[in-house]
Design a protein around this motif. Sequence first.
Motif, PDB file in Angstrom:
ATOM      1  N   MET A   1     -13.760  71.917  84.640  1.00  8.60           N
ATOM      2  CA  MET A   1     -12.326  72.141  84.884  1.00  8.60           C
ATOM      3  C   MET A   1     -11.383  71.967  83.506  1.00  8.60           C
ATOM      4  O   MET A   1     -10.277  72.412  83.560  1.00  8.60           O
ATOM      5  N   THR A   2     -11.993  71.249  82.492  1.00 10.47           N
ATOM      6  CA  THR A   2     -11.203  71.000  81.593  1.00 10.47           C
ATOM      7  C   THR A   2     -10.808  72.304  80.520  1.00 10.47           C
ATOM      8  O   THR A   2      -9.951  72.313  79.798  1.00 10.47           O
ATOM      9  N   ASP A   3     -11.422  73.437  80.968  1.00 10.06           N
ATOM     10  CA  ASP A   3     -11.044  74.586  80.282  1.00 10.06           C
ATOM     11  C   ASP A   3      -9.689  75.178  80.684  1.00 10.06           C
ATOM     12  O   ASP A   3      -9.142  76.238  80.019  1.00 10.06           O
ATOM     13  N   MET A   4      -9.215  74.760  81.726  1.00 12.78           N
ATOM     14  CA  MET A   4      -7.922  75.191  82.393  1.00 12.78           C
ATOM     15  C   MET A   4      -7.012  74.363  81.378  1.00 12.78           C
ATOM     16  O   MET A   4      -5.425  74.999  81.258  1.00 12.78           O
ATOM     17  N   LEU A   5      -7.337  73.397  80.584  1.00 13.97           N
ATOM     18  CA  LEU A   5      -6.026  72.750  79.640  1.00 13.97           C
ATOM     19  C   LEU A   5      -5.952  73.627  78.107  1.00 13.97           C
ATOM     20  O   LEU A   5      -6.792  74.013  77.898  1.00 13.97           O
ATOM     21  N   THR A   6      -4.687  73.572  77.861  1.00 18.65           N
ATOM     22  CA  THR A   6      -4.301  74.319  76.743  1.00 18.65           C
ATOM     23  C   THR A   6      -3.690  73.309  75.600  1.00 18.65           C
ATOM     24  O   THR A   6      -2.269  73.541  75.440  1.00 18.65           O
ATOM     25  N   PRO A   7      -4.445  72.450  75.159  1.00 26.09           N
ATOM     26  CA  PRO A   7      -3.516  71.446  74.172  1.00 26.09           C
ATOM     27  C   PRO A   7      -2.953  71.986  72.895  1.00 26.09           C
ATOM     28  O   PRO A   7      -3.727  72.591  72.012  1.00 26.09           O
ATOM     29  N   VAL A   8      -1.676  72.073  72.851  1.00 20.26           N
ATOM     30  CA  VAL A   8      -0.912  72.615  71.712  1.00 20.26           C
ATOM     31  C   VAL A   8      -0.062  71.470  71.535  1.00 20.26           C
ATOM     32  O   VAL A   8      -0.172  71.176  70.317  1.00 20.26           O
ATOM     33  N   LEU A   9       1.008  71.430  72.275  1.00 22.63           N
ATOM     34  CA  LEU A   9       1.852  70.453  71.861  1.00 22.63           C
ATOM     35  C   LEU A   9       1.235  68.716  72.026  1.00 22.63           C
ATOM     36  O   LEU A   9       1.550  67.875  71.156  1.00 22.63           O
ATOM     37  N   THR A  10       0.217  68.692  72.763  1.00 22.23           N
ATOM     38  CA  THR A  10      -0.444  67.208  72.996  1.00 22.23           C
ATOM     39  C   THR A  10      -1.918  67.382  71.999  1.00 22.23           C
ATOM     40  O   THR A  10      -2.442  66.367  72.071  1.00 22.23           O
ATOM     41  N   ASP A  11      -2.112  68.202  71.198  1.00 21.35           N
ATOM     42  CA  ASP A  11      -3.346  68.357  70.523  1.00 21.35           C
ATOM     43  C   ASP A  11      -3.567  67.301  69.482  1.00 21.35           C
ATOM     44  O   ASP A  11      -4.687  66.919  69.530  1.00 21.35           O
ATOM     45  N   ASN A  12      -2.509  66.950  68.945  1.00 24.01           N
ATOM     46  CA  ASN A  12      -2.564  65.921  67.762  1.00 24.01           C
ATOM     47  C   ASN A  12      -2.252  64.626  68.365  1.00 24.01           C
ATOM     48  O   ASN A  12      -2.147  63.571  67.466  1.00 24.01           O
ATOM     49  N   TRP A  13      -1.857  64.182  69.641  1.00 21.15           N
ATOM     50  CA  TRP A  13      -1.396  62.891  70.016  1.00 21.15           C
ATOM     51  C   TRP A  13      -2.736  61.773  69.964  1.00 21.15           C
ATOM     52  O   TRP A  13      -2.048  60.690  69.922  1.00 21.15           O
ATOM     53  N   ASP A  14      -3.928  61.980  69.753  1.00 18.96           N
ATOM     54  CA  ASP A  14      -4.953  61.145  69.683  1.00 18.96           C
ATOM     55  C   ASP A  14      -5.442  61.211  68.004  1.00 18.96           C
ATOM     56  O   ASP A  14      -6.029  60.256  67.709  1.00 18.96           O
ATOM     57  N   ASP A  15      -4.663  61.774  66.920  1.00 11.41           N
ATOM     58  CA  ASP A  15      -4.982  61.597  65.835  1.00 11.41           C
ATOM     59  C   ASP A  15      -4.268  60.150  65.401  1.00 11.41           C
ATOM     60  O   ASP A  15      -3.322  59.430  65.726  1.00 11.41           O
ATOM     61  N   GLU A  16      -4.878  59.626  64.335  1.00  4.25           N
ATOM     62  CA  GLU A  16      -4.726  58.409  63.767  1.00  4.25           C
ATOM     63  C   GLU A  16      -3.350  58.600  63.170  1.00  4.25           C
ATOM     64  O   GLU A  16      -2.849  59.451  62.221  1.00  4.25           O
ATOM     65  N   ARG A  17      -2.489  57.562  63.654  1.00  9.50           N
ATOM     66  CA  ARG A  17      -1.110  57.747  63.318  1.00  9.50           C
ATOM     67  C   ARG A  17      -0.271  58.853  63.338  1.00  9.50           C
ATOM     68  O   ARG A  17       0.157  59.782  62.249  1.00  9.50           O
ATOM     69  N   ALA A  18      -0.595  59.629  64.490  1.00  6.56           N
ATOM     70  CA  ALA A  18      -0.162  61.422  64.562  1.00  6.56           C
ATOM     71  C   ALA A  18       1.474  61.268  64.428  1.00  6.56           C
ATOM     72  O   ALA A  18       1.709  62.409  63.958  1.00  6.56           O
ATOM     73  N   TRP A  19       2.078  60.128  64.520  1.00  7.42           N
ATOM     74  CA  TRP A  19       3.494  60.340  64.310  1.00  7.42           C
ATOM     75  C   TRP A  19       3.981  60.510  62.689  1.00  7.42           C
ATOM     76  O   TRP A  19       5.217  60.689  62.672  1.00  7.42           O
ATOM     77  N   THR A  20       3.178  60.249  61.834  1.00  9.60           N
ATOM     78  CA  THR A  20       3.572  60.342  60.243  1.00  9.60           C
ATOM     79  C   THR A  20       3.601  61.632  59.970  1.00  9.60           C
ATOM     80  O   THR A  20       2.775  62.526  60.399  1.00  9.60           O
ATOM     81  N   LEU A  21       4.504  61.658  58.758  1.00 13.52           N
ATOM     82  CA  LEU A  21       4.309  63.059  57.978  1.00 13.52           C
ATOM     83  C   LEU A  21       2.951  63.521  57.417  1.00 13.52           C
ATOM     84  O   LEU A  21       2.484  64.757  57.515  1.00 13.52           O
ATOM     85  N   ALA A  22       2.512  62.372  56.919  1.00 17.85           N
ATOM     86  CA  ALA A  22       1.093  63.064  56.276  1.00 17.85           C
ATOM     87  C   ALA A  22       0.170  63.417  57.521  1.00 17.85           C
ATOM     88  O   ALA A  22      -0.636  64.444  57.028  1.00 17.85           O
ATOM     89  N   SER A  23       0.005  62.612  58.510  1.00 19.15           N
ATOM     90  CA  SER A  23      -0.852  63.262  59.615  1.00 19.15           C
ATOM     91  C   SER A  23      -0.373  64.644  60.070  1.00 19.15           C
ATOM     92  O   SER A  23      -1.430  65.442  60.404  1.00 19.15           O
TER      93      SER A  23
END
Length: 436
Positions: A1-23
């Motif tokens: 079922m997960t192949d239905m997902l298309t992470p684009v806007l959400t693709d980096n949400w789980d990155d470390e400190r995703a909200w920073t410019l460097a990330s």
Amino acid sequence: MTDMLTPVLTDNWDDERAWTLASYEARGGYAGVDAAFAMEPDAVIEAVKESGLRGRGGAGFPTGMKWGFIPQDNPKPKYLVVNADESEPGTCKDIPLMMASPHTLIEGVIISSYAIRAEHAFIYVRGEVLHVIRRLQRAVQEAYLAGHLGANIHGSGYNLDLVVHAGAGAYICGEETALLEGLEGRRGQPRLRPPFPAVAGLYASPTVINNVESIASVPSIINNGADWFASMGTEKSQGYGIFSLSGHVTNPGQYEAPLGITLRELIDLAGGIRSGHELKFWTPGGSSTPLLTPEHLDTPLDFEAVGAAGSMLGTRALQIFDETTCVVRAVLRWTEFYKHESCGKCTPCREGTWWLVQCLTRLEAGQGTEDDLELVLDQCDNILGRSFCALADGAVSPIASSIKYFREEYLAHLTHGGCPFDPTASALFSVEGATA
């Protein structure tokens, strides 16, 4: 079922400190700005048109077409305004997007402003979400320091100033002209149109107003091409979107998928309805859209199919309710919200929402007769389409649809002299019984 997902806007949400410019830059962030600067502004608009991107704030109007309405022969300044006043009950996609990856939005603002030839842009954020405001302000500061905002961006000769504006906390300011009133320092009330914002918007100048998700989708279109975006979704509802599942599902949250996915598929991705229960009713686009029932589980979640089913895709705020929920009580709570948030400018909304609350309160308490249901529907009919903005239309949508699908439940309140709903019962009002 997960192949239905298309992470684009959400693709980096789980990155470390995703909200920073460097990330963000580590993932190639702001490359879309250079790609856009290598194009003429009209070519950027054309690319967004060809992608099929439609407004992600509810109405679904083609984004590129809206940009094309800006009269470039008008000597006044052009403005871009991002509507981040996310207030619709059940909607929770823009706030996590801005918290997790504010630079995605900022890059979209730069490209979009360049396309419409605006040198000033604003992000209008709901005042209560102070944590989001602070994160955006810091991200904007980072972008200025790195040369992504300000004068001569990336050596292109293009200048852009971006302001994060905190609203005073009013649902009505999600309506684009009321938002402009608030941005100009006045009381948030909708304007009479025409003129439309594209001709006379902010400070009576040509203005584009788009939702957060709409603008945040632009960098991916420029980076990957219009055909890439258009390859997802359905024929008339193209691309991907963030679907917000809340309520009685095992794993509520944000699910980014192509438009046209069904609620059945999304519920499966979310682990199903909570254990031991079954779906009773749901909203496809927040509380201002007509309710749907389990018979609509396989309806494609795109603008056309949901409209054909009698509702609206709206903001894709999928509120899921199982059989333990009293539909009359739920609708009353929503109506109380709309009565409170009415700006009071026009009579149908100001008076109509007040009277709807009075009638629904009596019905929920088991007072009155079956004729009162017709009275409520008559009130809805007199309110629908007769107000300055869509707030009143949104207020009547769940009422009329709930009576359509759950009339027997309303009558049961009258028969029992109050709410007969027993939340410990397995299914006092099954969908079959409610619509019989």
